[in-house]
Design a protein around this motif. Sequence first.
Motif: not given
Length: 270
Positions: A172-178, A244-245
């Motif tokens: 989820a955190r990585t997808l927030a960036v992508e 990203g939270a």
Amino acid sequence: MDFSLTGKVAVVTGAGKGLGRAIALAYAEQGASVVVAARGKADLDTLVAEIEAKGGKALAVPTDVTSQQAVDALADAALSTFGKVDTWVNNAGGFIDGAMKDWTEVDAASLDAMWKLNVSSYVYGAQAAARAMKQGGTGGSLIFMSSLDALNACPGGEGCYGAAKMAITHIARTLAVELGRFGIRVNSIAPGIVQTPLLEHVLTSDEAIADKAKFYPLGRIGQPDDVAGAAVYLASDVASYVSGATLLVSGGAIFNSDPFRYLSALAEEA
């Protein structure tokens, strides 16, 4: 601040019971059109009838989230019926009996099944949601249901489950960036123990519930509506800058298990 979801379309997996059902009802109450997915058609039909009886809009799509083809079909059903997807909640998941053991005792088939149900299915959902949200061109909110087990050691049977939940928290955190450049926000919710059918085998009596409540500073275990409130927040425009939270919904608890109790049991066995 306005937590209204009027005009939005939300997809919720694992919506037949427990957290998914509570989230779907909360979204409908806030004005969203809701696409509900689960394996059991009867539970979904009951949920849709309840939403529609209150003036809401809902669509039931029986779905096996461990099948990428089925998850893609779920997204297609949402788009063909409502024209867009604003929120997607990856909630479906659970325990695999053979994986609820110490790590050294988990067999390969159970490990694979745990990963497919709790990790691969979330990737399938994220991919389908991202395609749908990009098509809409207005962004969206992707929510992963993680767990307090992702954030601490889980000896005595929940280690594999906790590892799966930590994996999706990282995804989820990585997808927030992508996905941020497309206006898609990605967050996870990490509940502690919540009184749902998934934990009926643990919360077997008032005494068992009281025993678990001792681990929670607020003095009680969670209820589905506690988590649903967090899901409404993350889907709403109030959370438009939150991505990203990992949102803890745990009554102030940091640890969901008691490693000292586990170590004491090991000492007694020795």
